[in-house]
Design an enzyme around this catalytic site. Structure first.
Site, mmCIF file in Angstrom:
data_model
loop_
_atom_site.group_PDB
_atom_site.id
_atom_site.type_symbol
_atom_site.label_atom_id
_atom_site.label_comp_id
_atom_site.label_asym_id
_atom_site.label_seq_id
_atom_site.Cartn_x
_atom_site.Cartn_y
_atom_site.Cartn_z
ATOM 1 N N ARG A 178 19.390 17.730 -23.837
ATOM 2 C CA ARG A 178 18.062 17.062 -23.856
ATOM 3 C C ARG A 178 18.060 15.711 -23.140
ATOM 4 N NH1 ARG A 178 18.092 18.833 -29.485
ATOM 5 N NH2 ARG A 178 17.150 20.894 -29.527
ATOM 6 N N LYS A 188 11.170 12.315 -9.734
ATOM 7 C CA LYS A 188 10.728 13.714 -9.692
ATOM 8 C C LYS A 188 11.952 14.592 -9.488
ATOM 9 C CE LYS A 188 5.960 13.574 -8.032
ATOM 10 N NZ LYS A 188 5.054 13.954 -6.938
ATOM 11 N N GLU A 205 9.208 11.296 6.353
ATOM 12 C CA GLU A 205 8.813 10.649 5.089
ATOM 13 C C GLU A 205 8.665 9.136 5.281
ATOM 14 O OE1 GLU A 205 7.806 12.390 2.592
ATOM 15 O OE2 GLU A 205 9.080 14.134 2.194
ATOM 16 N N LYS A 236 7.230 2.925 -2.130
ATOM 17 C CA LYS A 236 7.317 3.961 -3.167
ATOM 18 C C LYS A 236 7.437 3.318 -4.546
ATOM 19 C CE LYS A 236 8.920 8.394 -4.551
ATOM 20 N NZ LYS A 236 9.521 9.663 -4.231
ATOM 21 N N GLU A 266 2.081 10.664 -11.868
ATOM 22 C CA GLU A 266 1.061 11.202 -10.967
ATOM 23 C C GLU A 266 -0.236 11.575 -11.664
ATOM 24 O OE1 GLU A 266 2.732 13.383 -7.625
ATOM 25 O OE2 GLU A 266 0.870 14.518 -7.475
ATOM 26 N N ARG A 286 -0.206 8.289 -7.425
ATOM 27 C CA ARG A 286 1.055 8.778 -6.856
ATOM 28 C C ARG A 286 0.847 9.969 -5.920
ATOM 29 N NH1 ARG A 286 7.052 9.457 -9.652
ATOM 30 N NH2 ARG A 286 7.994 10.430 -7.820
ATOM 31 N N ASN A 336 2.069 12.428 -1.377
ATOM 32 C CA ASN A 336 2.125 13.827 -0.920
ATOM 33 C C ASN A 336 1.313 14.057 0.340
ATOM 34 O OD1 ASN A 336 3.854 15.301 -2.657
ATOM 35 N ND2 ASN A 336 2.379 14.963 -4.291
ATOM 36 N N HIS A 363 1.962 17.061 2.522
ATOM 37 C CA HIS A 363 2.806 18.000 1.769
ATOM 38 C C HIS A 363 2.092 19.306 1.427
ATOM 39 C CE1 HIS A 363 5.354 14.520 1.553
ATOM 40 N NE2 HIS A 363 6.237 15.097 0.767
ATOM 41 N N HIS A 392 4.229 22.241 2.391
ATOM 42 C CA HIS A 392 4.817 23.163 1.414
ATOM 43 C C HIS A 392 4.427 24.606 1.732
ATOM 44 C CE1 HIS A 392 5.519 19.990 -2.020
ATOM 45 N NE2 HIS A 392 6.395 19.911 -1.040
ATOM 46 N N HIS A 399 12.219 20.518 5.017
ATOM 47 C CA HIS A 399 11.112 19.905 4.271
ATOM 48 C C HIS A 399 10.411 18.827 5.117
ATOM 49 C CE1 HIS A 399 8.815 18.283 0.933
ATOM 50 N NE2 HIS A 399 9.308 17.083 1.193
HETATM 51 P P1 NAD Z 1 18.993 18.670 1.978
HETATM 52 O O1 NAD Z 1 19.318 18.149 0.654
HETATM 53 O O2 NAD Z 1 18.958 20.149 2.165
HETATM 54 O O3 NAD Z 1 19.999 18.030 3.043
HETATM 55 C C1 NAD Z 1 19.867 18.373 4.374
HETATM 56 C C2 NAD Z 1 21.183 18.903 4.975
HETATM 57 O O4 NAD Z 1 22.014 17.819 5.334
HETATM 58 C C3 NAD Z 1 22.002 19.778 4.061
HETATM 59 O O5 NAD Z 1 22.620 20.797 4.782
HETATM 60 C C4 NAD Z 1 23.033 18.798 3.518
HETATM 61 O O6 NAD Z 1 24.193 19.425 3.043
HETATM 62 C C5 NAD Z 1 23.308 17.968 4.738
HETATM 63 N N1 NAD Z 1 23.787 16.621 4.499
HETATM 64 C C6 NAD Z 1 23.380 15.780 3.514
HETATM 65 N N2 NAD Z 1 23.912 14.573 3.701
HETATM 66 C C7 NAD Z 1 24.697 14.652 4.797
HETATM 67 C C8 NAD Z 1 25.492 13.711 5.500
HETATM 68 N N3 NAD Z 1 25.549 12.441 5.137
HETATM 69 N N4 NAD Z 1 26.172 14.131 6.574
HETATM 70 C C9 NAD Z 1 26.072 15.429 6.992
HETATM 71 N N5 NAD Z 1 25.303 16.359 6.391
HETATM 72 C C10 NAD Z 1 24.630 15.960 5.312
HETATM 73 O O7 NAD Z 1 17.566 18.142 2.475
HETATM 74 P P2 NAD Z 1 16.797 16.752 2.310
HETATM 75 O O8 NAD Z 1 15.939 16.651 3.487
HETATM 76 O O9 NAD Z 1 17.697 15.643 1.984
HETATM 77 O O10 NAD Z 1 15.903 16.980 1.014
HETATM 78 C C11 NAD Z 1 14.876 17.938 0.994
HETATM 79 C C12 NAD Z 1 14.570 18.263 -0.444
HETATM 80 O O11 NAD Z 1 14.101 17.087 -1.115
HETATM 81 C C13 NAD Z 1 13.496 19.312 -0.604
HETATM 82 O O12 NAD Z 1 13.914 20.259 -1.551
HETATM 83 C C14 NAD Z 1 12.308 18.532 -1.129
HETATM 84 O O13 NAD Z 1 11.466 19.299 -1.928
HETATM 85 C C15 NAD Z 1 12.968 17.435 -1.892
HETATM 86 N N6 NAD Z 1 12.143 16.237 -2.050
HETATM 87 C C16 NAD Z 1 12.010 15.723 -3.287
HETATM 88 C C17 NAD Z 1 11.282 14.569 -3.490
HETATM 89 C C18 NAD Z 1 11.208 13.946 -4.856
HETATM 90 O O14 NAD Z 1 10.420 13.019 -5.050
HETATM 91 N N7 NAD Z 1 12.012 14.393 -5.800
HETATM 92 C C19 NAD Z 1 10.679 13.935 -2.405
HETATM 93 C C20 NAD Z 1 10.836 14.476 -1.142
HETATM 94 C C21 NAD Z 1 11.586 15.642 -0.972
HETATM 95 N N1 GLY Z 2 7.642 12.583 -2.871
HETATM 96 C C1 GLY Z 2 6.455 12.436 -3.627
HETATM 97 C C2 GLY Z 2 6.625 11.692 -4.887
HETATM 98 O O1 GLY Z 2 7.707 11.238 -5.224
HETATM 99 O O2 GLY Z 2 5.687 11.549 -5.592
#
Ligand code: NAD
Ligand code: GLY
Length: 371
Positions: A128, A150, A192, A234, A244, A248, A252, A255, A259, A272
């Site tokens: 939890r 998030k 972003e 942010k 949100e 917030r 998006n 997005h 998405h 993404h």
């Molecule tokens: P990812 O986590 O898939 O990383 C991208 C690629 O780069 C992967 O293959 C990873 O292994 C590689 N990688 C990571 N760091 C590296 C480094 N330093 N050197 C070499 N390779 C490296 O993608 P991302 O773009 O980081 O994240 C996308 C995800 O984030 C999506 O699932 C999206 O929905 C999520 N997201 C979440 C929020 C939130 O607020 N929680 C906001 C935006 C995006």
């Molecule tokens: N990436 C959108 C949020 O964090 O709200």
């Protein structure tokens, strides 16, 4: 605005009362034991990483954490958006339970947004709730996903549909790790960063335009400034509306279309950030058709997104009724209410809001912006 030197550590604070936390931005942070001082005490820490990032950085992180935790454990997940799912999440719980981890165990997410979102969700659920730390290693994760709490996994019917709001104890943005990032991933992170301009800060948009080549060349000072300003914007939004309820949603921007592209093509086909980049062009086009901004602003944004190395033309998601397929996918969005799609639109330079739009107008946007 001046870019700061990368040799100094910058701090941005997320102000959420007793759940407030700092974001540290600087070079050489990941492997420095001081970075992890004063985290919650525990006997164990579990590094959650993936098959790409762990071989690069887990050893240095492990050494630094071992100054504070008796047992530093590690679970290495398969890499990729296609693995942001239940079976992969289960691997984290398997590791926690098989190692006898108690409710004080600290989870440390080492990777991009996929690892961060999954480790955060696991931390929210395990016993939890256990503390967790974000060590984001992509530009996208440093400017967006590691900040704000998030967490989620995907469902085949919709992106990030199963998750929780759960804040980390600390976010560590080490500029050095960005040097090993593939160029396509760097561009995805720029999407972003660009987002924060039209929704909140036109001076930042000017700065990004002037510094886009330096950012693409990974100039540490330019990256440090872009990360800091993105996190500040942010932080201000999340500090006002953590869950949100309203404001917030502006984070998006792009997005809803993005998405749809990601899930319509199959997770992992477009990154993404690529979906968000193209989605911003589409959302700006919609804003213009709704009479909220002029075409010059749409052209300006499209030009910058293109210079950042991102796609600006949407893919076909159906060989039949392409716009209909987009609409179908966009209805499965967390902002939708009673089946009605709600879009983040720009209603003036540096200002965003959430609006519904007639299907006919959205169809025009999709027809104009897609292959
Ligand atoms: P990812 O986590 O898939 O990383 C991208 C690629 O780069 C992967 O293959 C990873 O292994 C590689 N990688 C990571 N760091 C590296 C480094 N330093 N050197 C070499 N390779 C490296 O993608 P991302 O773009 O980081 O994240 C996308 C995800 O984030 C999506 O699932 C999206 O929905 C999520 N997201 C979440 C929020 C939130 O607020 N929680 C906001 C935006 C995006
Ligand atoms: N990436 C959108 C949020 O964090 O709200």
């Amino acid at each position: 605005m001046q870019a700061n030197s990368s040799s100094t550590i910058q701090q941005v604070f997320i102000d959420l009362g007793d759940r407030s936390y700092p974001i540290a931005i600087g070079a050489g942070l990941l492997g420095d034991p001081d970075t992890y001082r004063d985290l919650p005490s525990a006997s164990s820490a579990l590094i959650v990483s993936n098959t790409t990032v762990a071989p690069l950085y887990a050893q240095a992180l492990r050494l630094a954490l071992s100054k504070h935790y008796q047992n530093v454990l590690q679970v290495t997940l398969p890499d990729g958006e296609a693995h942001k799912d239940w079976p992969t999440l289960q691997l984290i719980f398997d590791s926690l339970l098989s190692n006898g981890c108690d409710r004080k165990t600290v989870l440390v997410a080492l990777g991009g947004g996929v690892v961060g979102d999954m480790a955060g969700f696991a931390a929210a659920c395990y016993m939890r709730g256990v503390p967790f730390v974000q060590v984001p290693t992509t530009l996208l994760a440093q400017v967006d996903s590691s900040v704000g709490g998030k967490t989620a996994i995907n469902h085949p019917l919709g992106k990030n549909m199963v998750g929780a709001f759960y804040q980390p104890e600390r976010v560590i943005c080490d500029l050095d790790v960005l040097q090993t990032l593939p160029q396509r991933e760097l561009s995805a992170g720029l999407a972003e960063i660009i987002k924060y301009g039209p929704i909140a800060d036109m001076a930042f948009l000017d700065w990004i335009e002037a510094n886009i080549d330096a950012l693409l060349a990974r100039d540490p000072a330019a990256l440090a400034h872009a990360i800091q300003r993105s996190c500040e914007i942010k932080a201000a939004v999340v500090g006002e509306d953590e869950r949100e309820a309203g404001l917030r949603a502006i984070l998006n921007f792009g997005h809803t279309f993005g998405h749809a592209i990601e899930s319509g093509l199959g997770y992992g086909q477009w990154l993404h950030g690529e979906g968000v980049g193209c989605g911003m062009v589409m959302a700006a086009n919609l804003s213009q058709r709704m009479g909220l901004i002029d075409t010059a602003f749409v052209d300006r944004l499209r030009g910058l997104i293109q210079r950042a190395g991102l796609p600006v033309i949407g893919p076909k998601l159906s060989s039949g009724d392409n716009a209909g397929r987009y609409l179908e996918l966009m209805r499965v969005d967390k902002k939708s209410e009673a089946g009605e799609i709600r879009f983040v639109v720009i209603d003036g330079p540096g200002r965003a809001t959430v609006r519904t739009a007639p299907d006919g107008v959205v169809r025009e946007v999709i027809d104009a912006c897609c292959e």
